[in-house]
Scaffold this motif. Structure first.
Motif, PDB file in Angstrom:
ATOM      1  N   ARG A 218      -2.712   9.158  12.656  1.00 18.28           N
ATOM      2  CA  ARG A 218      -3.375   8.765  13.910  1.00 18.28           C
ATOM      3  C   ARG A 218      -2.445   8.075  14.907  1.00 18.28           C
ATOM      4  O   ARG A 218      -2.771   7.985  16.082  1.00 18.28           O
ATOM      5  N   THR A 219      -1.337   7.551  14.419  1.00 17.74           N
ATOM      6  CA  THR A 219      -0.371   6.916  15.321  1.00 17.74           C
ATOM      7  C   THR A 219       1.025   7.436  14.998  1.00 17.74           C
ATOM      8  O   THR A 219       1.299   7.840  13.856  1.00 17.74           O
ATOM      9  N   ASP A 220       1.914   7.405  16.013  1.00 17.86           N
ATOM     10  CA  ASP A 220       3.286   7.849  15.771  1.00 17.86           C
ATOM     11  C   ASP A 220       4.142   6.662  15.347  1.00 17.86           C
ATOM     12  O   ASP A 220       3.651   5.547  15.136  1.00 17.86           O
ATOM     13  N   SER A 221       5.433   6.883  15.227  1.00 12.53           N
ATOM     14  CA  SER A 221       6.334   5.837  14.737  1.00 12.53           C
ATOM     15  C   SER A 221       6.403   4.637  15.676  1.00 12.53           C
ATOM     16  O   SER A 221       6.786   3.543  15.270  1.00 12.53           O
ATOM     17  N   ASP A 222       6.021   4.844  16.943  1.00 11.12           N
ATOM     18  CA  ASP A 222       6.017   3.754  17.916  1.00 11.12           C
ATOM     19  C   ASP A 222       4.649   3.087  18.032  1.00 11.12           C
ATOM     20  O   ASP A 222       4.438   2.228  18.900  1.00 11.12           O
ATOM     21  N   GLY A 223       3.693   3.503  17.181  1.00  9.53           N
ATOM     22  CA  GLY A 223       2.358   2.919  17.216  1.00  9.53           C
ATOM     23  C   GLY A 223       1.452   3.506  18.274  1.00  9.53           C
ATOM     24  O   GLY A 223       0.358   2.977  18.523  1.00  9.53           O
ATOM     25  N   ARG A 224       1.873   4.590  18.903  1.00  9.54           N
ATOM     26  CA  ARG A 224       1.054   5.204  19.950  1.00  9.54           C
ATOM     27  C   ARG A 224      -0.004   6.125  19.342  1.00  9.54           C
ATOM     28  O   ARG A 224       0.215   6.774  18.325  1.00  9.54           O
ATOM     29  N   LEU A 225      -1.166   6.166  19.994  1.00  7.91           N
ATOM     30  CA  LEU A 225      -2.283   6.980  19.525  1.00  7.91           C
ATOM     31  C   LEU A 225      -1.932   8.462  19.583  1.00  7.91           C
ATOM     32  O   LEU A 225      -1.383   8.951  20.578  1.00  7.91           O
ATOM     33  N   VAL A 226      -2.250   9.184  18.502  1.00 16.01           N
ATOM     34  CA  VAL A 226      -2.033  10.633  18.447  1.00 16.01           C
ATOM     35  C   VAL A 226      -3.405  11.307  18.366  1.00 16.01           C
ATOM     36  O   VAL A 226      -4.144  11.102  17.398  1.00 16.01           O
ATOM     37  N   PRO A 227      -3.799  12.096  19.376  1.00 13.13           N
ATOM     38  CA  PRO A 227      -5.097  12.770  19.337  1.00 13.13           C
ATOM     39  C   PRO A 227      -5.211  13.715  18.141  1.00 13.13           C
ATOM     40  O   PRO A 227      -4.194  14.195  17.611  1.00 13.13           O
ATOM     41  N   ARG A 330     -16.313   6.388  27.357  1.00 11.63           N
ATOM     42  CA  ARG A 330     -15.451   7.555  27.180  1.00 11.63           C
ATOM     43  C   ARG A 330     -15.947   8.799  27.934  1.00 11.63           C
ATOM     44  O   ARG A 330     -15.368   9.878  27.791  1.00 11.63           O
ATOM     45  N   HIS A 331     -16.997   8.658  28.726  1.00  9.08           N
ATOM     46  CA  HIS A 331     -17.490   9.792  29.517  1.00  9.08           C
ATOM     47  C   HIS A 331     -16.403  10.305  30.456  1.00  9.08           C
ATOM     48  O   HIS A 331     -16.152  11.518  30.554  1.00  9.08           O
ATOM     49  N   ARG A 350      -6.717  12.281  37.987  1.00 11.31           N
ATOM     50  CA  ARG A 350      -7.467  11.174  38.589  1.00 11.31           C
ATOM     51  C   ARG A 350      -8.443  10.567  37.584  1.00 11.31           C
ATOM     52  O   ARG A 350      -8.561   9.331  37.472  1.00 11.31           O
ATOM     53  N   LEU A 351      -9.098  11.402  36.825  1.00  6.32           N
ATOM     54  CA  LEU A 351     -10.077  10.922  35.855  1.00  6.32           C
ATOM     55  C   LEU A 351      -9.411  10.236  34.665  1.00  6.32           C
ATOM     56  O   LEU A 351      -9.939   9.245  34.134  1.00  6.32           O
ATOM     57  N   TYR A 352      -8.248  10.735  34.239  1.00  5.35           N
ATOM     58  CA  TYR A 352      -7.520  10.059  33.157  1.00  5.35           C
ATOM     59  C   TYR A 352      -7.156   8.629  33.581  1.00  5.35           C
ATOM     60  O   TYR A 352      -7.304   7.675  32.812  1.00  5.35           O
ATOM     61  N   ALA A 353      -6.666   8.485  34.805  1.00  8.48           N
ATOM     62  CA  ALA A 353      -6.292   7.154  35.304  1.00  8.48           C
ATOM     63  C   ALA A 353      -7.514   6.249  35.405  1.00  8.48           C
ATOM     64  O   ALA A 353      -7.460   5.063  35.068  1.00  8.48           O
ATOM     65  N   GLU A 354      -8.628   6.819  35.854  1.00  9.37           N
ATOM     66  CA  GLU A 354      -9.863   6.041  35.954  1.00  9.37           C
ATOM     67  C   GLU A 354     -10.350   5.624  34.565  1.00  9.37           C
ATOM     68  O   GLU A 354     -10.783   4.485  34.356  1.00  9.37           O
ATOM     69  N   ALA A 355     -10.277   6.526  33.614  1.00 12.67           N
ATOM     70  CA  ALA A 355     -10.718   6.226  32.249  1.00 12.67           C
ATOM     71  C   ALA A 355      -9.857   5.146  31.611  1.00 12.67           C
ATOM     72  O   ALA A 355     -10.348   4.326  30.824  1.00 12.67           O
ATOM     73  N   ALA A 356      -8.573   5.122  31.941  1.00  5.79           N
ATOM     74  CA  ALA A 356      -7.664   4.124  31.364  1.00  5.79           C
ATOM     75  C   ALA A 356      -8.083   2.708  31.731  1.00  5.79           C
ATOM     76  O   ALA A 356      -7.918   1.772  30.946  1.00  5.79           O
ATOM     77  N   ARG A 357      -8.643   2.550  32.938  1.00  7.99           N
ATOM     78  CA  ARG A 357      -9.016   1.213  33.398  1.00  7.99           C
ATOM     79  C   ARG A 357     -10.169   0.620  32.595  1.00  7.99           C
ATOM     80  O   ARG A 357     -10.340  -0.603  32.560  1.00  7.99           O
ATOM     81  N   SER A 358     -10.958   1.464  31.956  1.00  3.53           N
ATOM     82  CA  SER A 358     -12.091   0.968  31.163  1.00  3.53           C
ATOM     83  C   SER A 358     -11.958   1.317  29.681  1.00  3.53           C
ATOM     84  O   SER A 358     -12.940   1.293  28.948  1.00  3.53           O
ATOM     85  N   ALA A 359     -10.746   1.630  29.251  1.00  2.44           N
ATOM     86  CA  ALA A 359     -10.528   1.989  27.841  1.00  2.44           C
ATOM     87  C   ALA A 359     -10.874   0.819  26.926  1.00  2.44           C
ATOM     88  O   ALA A 359     -10.581  -0.335  27.241  1.00  2.44           O
ATOM     89  N   LEU A 362      -6.193  -1.089  23.661  1.00  4.17           N
ATOM     90  CA  LEU A 362      -4.876  -0.901  24.275  1.00  4.17           C
ATOM     91  C   LEU A 362      -4.253   0.454  23.919  1.00  4.17           C
ATOM     92  O   LEU A 362      -3.707   1.137  24.798  1.00  4.17           O
ATOM     93  N   PRO A 363      -4.286   0.885  22.630  1.00  2.00           N
ATOM     94  CA  PRO A 363      -3.712   2.197  22.316  1.00  2.00           C
ATOM     95  C   PRO A 363      -4.383   3.327  23.089  1.00  2.00           C
ATOM     96  O   PRO A 363      -3.701   4.258  23.559  1.00  2.00           O
ATOM     97  N   GLU A 364      -5.715   3.246  23.246  1.00  2.00           N
ATOM     98  CA  GLU A 364      -6.405   4.299  23.983  1.00  2.00           C
ATOM     99  C   GLU A 364      -6.058   4.240  25.472  1.00  2.00           C
ATOM    100  O   GLU A 364      -5.879   5.274  26.128  1.00  2.00           O
ATOM    101  N   ARG A 365      -5.949   3.031  26.012  1.00  2.42           N
ATOM    102  CA  ARG A 365      -5.569   2.894  27.422  1.00  2.42           C
ATOM    103  C   ARG A 365      -4.191   3.483  27.674  1.00  2.42           C
ATOM    104  O   ARG A 365      -3.982   4.237  28.636  1.00  2.42           O
ATOM    105  N   ASP A 366      -3.242   3.153  26.789  1.00  3.13           N
ATOM    106  CA  ASP A 366      -1.878   3.660  26.962  1.00  3.13           C
ATOM    107  C   ASP A 366      -1.846   5.186  26.865  1.00  3.13           C
ATOM    108  O   ASP A 366      -1.114   5.852  27.607  1.00  3.13           O
ATOM    109  N   HIS A 367      -2.654   5.737  25.949  1.00  4.16           N
ATOM    110  CA  HIS A 367      -2.703   7.193  25.802  1.00  4.16           C
ATOM    111  C   HIS A 367      -3.226   7.849  27.088  1.00  4.16           C
ATOM    112  O   HIS A 367      -2.664   8.846  27.558  1.00  4.16           O
TER     113      HIS A 367
END
Length: 381
Positions: A218-227, A330-331, A350-359, A362-367
């Motif tokens: 679920r996460t890579d070597s840097d701790g980032r979320l992997v879909p 997550r809508h 545009r929607l990805y950026a908007e979704a990040a603001r309400s993630a 933190l891992p989901e926001r960064d993704h």
């Protein structure tokens, strides 16, 4: 005996103290005190009968506390390092303790905390660290919960649906602090499944195992979320998957479908696909249809829109999404994904950026930020 085996004894010991006449709150406190002594003394001098030792010491702790509260109590209790001769009660009240900790009079948060403390055997400090709250805050929550259920008798019938819901809440907290709550939830659900033959308990355990099997990827070597679609499936735990599928098949054979069995079936279909291209999205949509009938949950409908977008194309997914409340968690992220799949990268970015603001994390926001940046970057020549 390791810490997990020691904690497995806790609910039965609490039940015996309550059966002997202790109130629930005092019994739970006494058992926690006995556990502290066990942790200190057992590594050097382990008892031959750990359960009997805990019962004896916890009962002594309860009586000591009772004497301190009132001078009218005049009992002499002889306690040695080993329990007194004679059989220890064979009655196991573990199942009733699950029901008590998930009593309808408690809030979900209180039920979770009390379950981890009384059934799981965790300390207040461990639970507080897991939920990232001050220890004093968690202590108050647990104390209020114990007072609330203090008058509830252990022989009253319990609601299995409420118990599995509480365990599901524990599992969804995942990992934080020094306690792996996902692993703890699996341990407690295994314990419950050993006490009761119920298709939804088996379904919940199957669901937990199938999800937990994917954890290493679920996460890579840097701790980032992997879909899910990008995960290295060779890292999935095939032993847990096999166990989860077997449990699910046995539960489904009882022909009493519940929401956790349906969720486990969806997880099993994902686990069965060796590549994302092999995923049986049509069957997943059918299971989501069953889940909608069982729960009528907006979150389920949101996940169904994603599955429908994979099975019938992104336009079908967007049409299903249009009927849902945009404020649903997550809508916006789902809408971004489906718009990208439909060939509209500008709207998707545009929607990805908007979704990040309400993630929600933190891992989901960064993704989501990376997804927006990827679409906004000029194509390489």
């Amino acid at each position: 005996m390791n810490g997990e085996q020691l904690r497995d004894l806790v609910p039965a010991v609490i039940g015996i103290l309550v059966r002997r006449g202790a109130d629930f709150a005092s019994a739970e406190d006494a058992v926690q005190d006995a556990l502290v002594e066990a942790v200190r003394g057992w590594p050097d001098s382990p008892p031959q009968d750990p359960r009997g030792w805990l019962i004896t010491v916890a009962w002594r702790k309860f009586l000591d506390a009772a004497r301190a509260d009132t001078s009218r109590r005049r009992r002499e209790v002889r306690v040695e390092g080993e329990p007194a001769p004679g059989p220890v009660e064979a009655v196991d009240d573990t199942l009733q303790l699950y029901f008590l900790c998930a009593h309808p009079c408690l809030t979900p948060a209180s039920s979770v905390a009390l379950t981890l403390r009384a059934v799981g055997g965790l300390t207040t400090r461990q639970i507080a660290r897991a939920y990232l709250v001050p220890e004093a805050t968690m202590a108050q929550r647990i104390s209020r919960a114990k007072r609330t259920v203090s008058g509830v008798r252990l022989n009253q019938p319990g609601d299995v649906a409420t118990v599995v819901r509480v365990l599901y809440l524990v599992f969804n907290e995942g990992y934080s602090g020094d306690v792996d709550l996902a692993a703890e939830a699996i341990r407690l659900t295994r314990q419950l499944a050993a006490k009761i033959s119920h298709e939804e308990v088996a379904g919940l355990l199957a669901l937990m195992l199938l999800h937990h099997a994917r954890r290493p990827a679920r996460t890579d070597s840097d701790g980032r979320l992997v879909p899910l679609a990008e995960q290295d499936r060779s890292r999935w735990n095939r032993h847990l998957i096999a166990e989860g599928v077997e449990l699910l098949q046995k539960a489904l054979a009882r022909d009493r479908l519940g929401e956790f069995q349906a969720q486990a079936a969806i997880a099993a279909l994902h686990a069965d696909a060796r590549t994302v291209e092999e995923t049986d999205w049509v069957q997943i949509v059918e299971w989501y249809d069953d889940l909608v009938r069982l729960t009528d949950s907006p979150v389920v409908r949101l996940n169904r829109a994603v599955a429908l977008g994979e099975a019938d194309g992104p336009r079908a997914g967007l049409a299903a999404l249009a009927g849902l409340d945009p404020a649903l968690p997550r809508h916006t992220a789902v809408a971004a994904y489906l718009h990208e799949r439909a060939g509209d990268p500008v709207t998707a970015a545009r929607l990805y950026a908007e979704a990040a603001r309400s993630a929600p994390s933190l891992p989901e926001r960064d993704h989501l930020i990376r997804q927006a940046a990827r679409l906004n970057s000029p194509p390489r020549r």
